[in-house]
Scaffold this motif. Structure first.
Motif, mmCIF file in Angstrom:
data_model
loop_
_atom_site.group_PDB
_atom_site.id
_atom_site.type_symbol
_atom_site.label_atom_id
_atom_site.label_comp_id
_atom_site.label_asym_id
_atom_site.label_seq_id
_atom_site.Cartn_x
_atom_site.Cartn_y
_atom_site.Cartn_z
ATOM 1 N N ALA A 93 0.866 -1.185 0.000
ATOM 2 C CA ALA A 93 0.000 0.000 0.000
ATOM 3 C C ALA A 93 0.895 1.225 0.000
ATOM 4 O O ALA A 93 1.921 1.268 0.695
ATOM 5 N N LEU A 94 0.521 2.225 -0.790
ATOM 6 C CA LEU A 94 1.324 3.434 -0.956
ATOM 7 C C LEU A 94 0.575 4.633 -0.415
ATOM 8 O O LEU A 94 -0.631 4.783 -0.649
ATOM 9 N N ASP A 95 1.279 5.504 0.290
ATOM 10 C CA ASP A 95 0.714 6.747 0.820
ATOM 11 C C ASP A 95 1.319 7.909 0.052
ATOM 12 O O ASP A 95 2.546 8.079 0.031
ATOM 13 N N ALA A 96 0.464 8.704 -0.606
ATOM 14 C CA ALA A 96 0.924 9.838 -1.411
ATOM 15 C C ALA A 96 -0.039 10.997 -1.236
ATOM 16 O O ALA A 96 -1.171 10.839 -0.758
ATOM 17 N N ASP A 97 0.408 12.194 -1.627
ATOM 18 C CA ASP A 97 -0.460 13.374 -1.569
ATOM 19 C C ASP A 97 -1.671 13.190 -2.470
ATOM 20 O O ASP A 97 -1.588 12.567 -3.534
ATOM 21 N N ASP A 98 -2.783 13.771 -2.061
ATOM 22 C CA ASP A 98 -4.025 13.617 -2.826
ATOM 23 C C ASP A 98 -3.916 14.211 -4.221
ATOM 24 O O ASP A 98 -4.540 13.718 -5.158
ATOM 25 N N ARG A 99 -3.138 15.271 -4.389
ATOM 26 C CA ARG A 99 -3.054 15.926 -5.687
ATOM 27 C C ARG A 99 -2.397 15.036 -6.741
ATOM 28 O O ARG A 99 -2.525 15.297 -7.939
ATOM 29 N N LEU A 100 -1.694 13.983 -6.321
ATOM 30 C CA LEU A 100 -1.010 13.110 -7.272
ATOM 31 C C LEU A 100 -1.949 12.105 -7.927
ATOM 32 O O LEU A 100 -1.556 11.437 -8.879
ATOM 33 N N GLY A 101 -3.168 11.956 -7.423
ATOM 34 C CA GLY A 101 -4.141 11.069 -8.054
ATOM 35 C C GLY A 101 -3.699 9.614 -8.065
ATOM 36 O O GLY A 101 -3.772 8.954 -9.109
ATOM 37 N N LEU A 102 -3.235 9.118 -6.920
ATOM 38 C CA LEU A 102 -2.774 7.725 -6.834
ATOM 39 C C LEU A 102 -3.935 6.763 -7.048
ATOM 40 O O LEU A 102 -4.977 6.871 -6.407
ATOM 41 N N GLN A 103 -3.744 5.809 -7.970
ATOM 42 C CA GLN A 103 -4.796 4.847 -8.268
ATOM 43 C C GLN A 103 -4.188 3.599 -8.903
ATOM 44 O O GLN A 103 -3.551 3.694 -9.959
ATOM 45 N N PRO A 104 -4.323 2.422 -8.305
ATOM 46 C CA PRO A 104 -4.933 2.165 -7.006
ATOM 47 C C PRO A 104 -3.908 2.371 -5.896
ATOM 48 O O PRO A 104 -2.715 2.487 -6.158
ATOM 49 N N ARG A 105 -4.395 2.381 -4.673
ATOM 50 C CA ARG A 105 -3.509 2.545 -3.538
ATOM 51 C C ARG A 105 -2.925 1.223 -3.055
ATOM 52 O O ARG A 105 -2.007 1.216 -2.246
ATOM 53 N N ARG A 126 -3.518 18.486 -10.444
ATOM 54 C CA ARG A 126 -3.063 19.879 -10.451
ATOM 55 C C ARG A 126 -1.540 19.913 -10.434
ATOM 56 O O ARG A 126 -0.894 18.981 -9.970
ATOM 57 N N ARG A 127 -1.001 21.020 -10.940
ATOM 58 C CA ARG A 127 0.440 21.220 -10.875
ATOM 59 C C ARG A 127 0.856 21.568 -9.452
ATOM 60 O O ARG A 127 0.068 22.076 -8.663
ATOM 61 N N GLY A 128 2.111 21.325 -9.129
ATOM 62 C CA GLY A 128 2.618 21.675 -7.810
ATOM 63 C C GLY A 128 3.490 20.577 -7.233
ATOM 64 O O GLY A 128 3.705 19.521 -7.833
ATOM 65 N N GLU A 129 4.000 20.844 -6.045
ATOM 66 C CA GLU A 129 4.876 19.897 -5.362
ATOM 67 C C GLU A 129 4.057 18.790 -4.713
ATOM 68 O O GLU A 129 3.072 19.059 -4.029
ATOM 69 N N GLY A 130 4.458 17.552 -4.933
ATOM 70 C CA GLY A 130 3.817 16.394 -4.309
ATOM 71 C C GLY A 130 4.864 15.505 -3.665
ATOM 72 O O GLY A 130 6.064 15.642 -3.917
ATOM 73 N N GLY A 249 -12.456 17.675 -17.860
ATOM 74 C CA GLY A 249 -11.779 16.522 -18.456
ATOM 75 C C GLY A 249 -10.624 16.006 -17.636
ATOM 76 O O GLY A 249 -9.646 15.505 -18.186
ATOM 77 N N GLY A 250 -10.703 16.144 -16.297
ATOM 78 C CA GLY A 250 -9.644 15.615 -15.434
ATOM 79 C C GLY A 250 -8.503 16.565 -15.162
ATOM 80 O O GLY A 250 -7.564 16.205 -14.446
ATOM 81 N N ALA A 251 -8.537 17.789 -15.686
ATOM 82 C CA ALA A 251 -7.464 18.761 -15.454
ATOM 83 C C ALA A 251 -8.068 20.155 -15.378
ATOM 84 O O ALA A 251 -9.073 20.440 -16.028
ATOM 85 N N PRO A 252 -7.477 21.050 -14.579
ATOM 86 C CA PRO A 252 -7.983 22.425 -14.523
ATOM 87 C C PRO A 252 -7.905 23.093 -15.888
ATOM 88 O O PRO A 252 -7.045 22.792 -16.715
ATOM 89 N N LYS A 253 -8.819 24.032 -16.112
ATOM 90 C CA LYS A 253 -8.856 24.729 -17.400
ATOM 91 C C LYS A 253 -7.563 25.493 -17.656
ATOM 92 O O LYS A 253 -7.115 25.603 -18.804
#
Length: 437
Positions: A93-105, A126-130, A249-253
């Motif tokens: 099982a992997l623990d990652a920041d929510d913004r990284l869209g981990l699937q599956p865990r 979203r873009r940014g540090e994860g 569509g899965g990404a910010p405009k």
């Protein structure tokens, strides 16, 4: 950590009714319960000892993943059992920041050659540090009665950036010109006024292109060939306000706009024009100078990566007037925005009028497929009717704004979010061929 499996718990619980029945039938049978529990405890201890050692489990070094918004990237972890017994399979099982869209865990893997490889997928929203924080690996002994678990602290940086791979693939697909035998550079000829070459006049050519002086000198009828002008200034103005930070569509405009802007910048640099970026929300945030040459594309990539998300409303008056004051030469201004608020749209139209007096303005609007779906959906409940009415009203307001911009002389590109890039390139090429820049 070592703890019992579901099989062990069920086995112990299943033996309790049998032990109670034996105890009721015979006085000495009350010892069956403690004996059964002791047997299961001994079996669990033996199972734990015969499984792989937690202290001898090591994790191979993992490379930092390169992540892009709305693009799935795979990451794999390999755990190795150094010595001793080896289980048949293991789970992780992997623990990652929510913004990284981990699937599956969670992931499962067979242990082969004393190693188990666990595959995960990351689709950043979203873009940014994860960060990837921890990895848990567990396995059972031969009897399947005990879980043995080891925790690895990863602390791996996983920044999510602009989808440059998608931009590169789209640019190659749209702009590559392949000859029948290999590839060669071709000149973009159009209806411009930049002289390219002289060639013999052929039937069907424009007689106005005949160069009479050169024809008299060479005693042959020659005509001029022209190509589309180069060295135009193209500025990508990206709205980073609240409305543009909503996902589509899965990404910010705003990320969709950045991808399309980079694709257009690549096309401009390749065509010999100059390109630059400008971002704004409640105030101007970023303004790069226009650059030329394909070598400058990396500079624009870094500039686009600095465009941040904002929760503030867009100030079109300040942003567009500031841009108009900064531009010293007639330019093609490509505005990526989304106008859902009638008041903001009215302010945008007023600010655009000043920009349109000197520059060629192209508005890029992404189709709101969610609104269109709600407006066209078949109603089953009263709430469905309300949603359809409100959605249709918002769509009509957007169409009215687009129509007013067209009447003012602005050009509009309206397409689905995933097709904004190709639609924008086609419009840019059309504007150059019509010599509107």
């Amino acid at each position: 950590m070592i703890y019992p499996t579901r099989r062990a718990v069920v086995a112990v619980a299943a033996g309790v009714p049998a032990a109670l029945a034996v105890g009721v039938l015979a006085p000495a049978g009350w010892l069956a319960g403690p004996i059964w529990i002791g047997v299961m405890l001994l079996a669990m201890v033996a199972d734990a000892l015969s499984g792989g050692s937690r202290s001898r489990l090591v994790l191979d070094e993992t490379q930092r993943p390169f992540l892009s918004v709305a693009r799935t990237a795979a990451i794999a972890f390999t755990a190795r059992f150094a010595k001793g017994p080896v289980p048949g399979r293991a789970e992780a099982a992997l623990d990652a920041d929510d913004r990284l869209g981990l699937q599956p865990r969670f992931a499962r893997s067979q242990v082969e050659s004393r190693a188990a490889t666990f595959d995960f997928s990351l689709t950043p929203e979203r873009r940014g540090e994860g960060k990837l924080h921890r990895l848990w690996v567990r396995w059972t002994g031969p009897l399947g009665l005990v879980w043995k678990q080891q925790t690895f602290a990863l602390d791996i940086d996983a920044p999510a950036g602009t989808d440059l791979q998608g931009v590169r693939e789209e640019a190659v697909r749209m702009l590559a010109r392949d000859a029948m035998m290999g590839s060669k550079t071709q000149i973009d000829r159009g209806e411009g006024s930049e002289f390219e070459a002289l060639r013999e006049f052929q039937t069907g050519m424009d007689p106005r292109a005949i160069d009479w002086k050169q024809s008299a000198r060479h005693l042959n009828l020659l005509a001029k060939e022209f190509r589309t002008e180069r060295n135009h200034h193209v500025v990508m103005a990206i709205d980073g306000g609240r409305a543009m930070c909503e996902p589509v569509g899965g990404a910010p405009k705003v990320d969709r706009a950045i991808n399309a802007g980079l694709l257009l910048a690549y096309a401009c640099l390749r065509a010999g024009d100059r390109a630059g970026f400008y971002s704004f929300d409640s105030a101007p945030r970023l303004l790069t100078g226009v650059v030329s040459g394909l070598d400058a594309f990396r500079q624009l990539q870094h500039a686009a990566g600095r465009i941040d998300y904002s929760a503030e409303e867009t100030n079109y008056t300040l942003a567009l007037n500031t841009l108009a004051a900064k531009l010293r030469r007639r330019s093609l201004v490509v505005v990526f925005t989304d106008f859902t608020d009638p008041t903001a749209a009215e302010l945008m139209i007023e600010a655009s009028a000043h920009l349109l007096r000197r520059h060629l303005v192209l508005f890029v609007v992404m189709q709101d497929e969610e609104l269109e779906a709600m407006a066209a959906a078949e109603p089953f409940e009263p709430a469905d009717i309300s949603r359809a009415v409100v959605s249709a009203s918002l769509l009509r307001e957007r169409e009215a704004v687009v129509a007013r911009l067209r009447r003012m002389g602005a050009h509009i590109v309206e397409a689905p979010a995933d097709r904004i890039g190709p639609a924008l390139i086609n419009t840019y090429v059309d504007l150059k061929r019509r010599d509107l820049l």
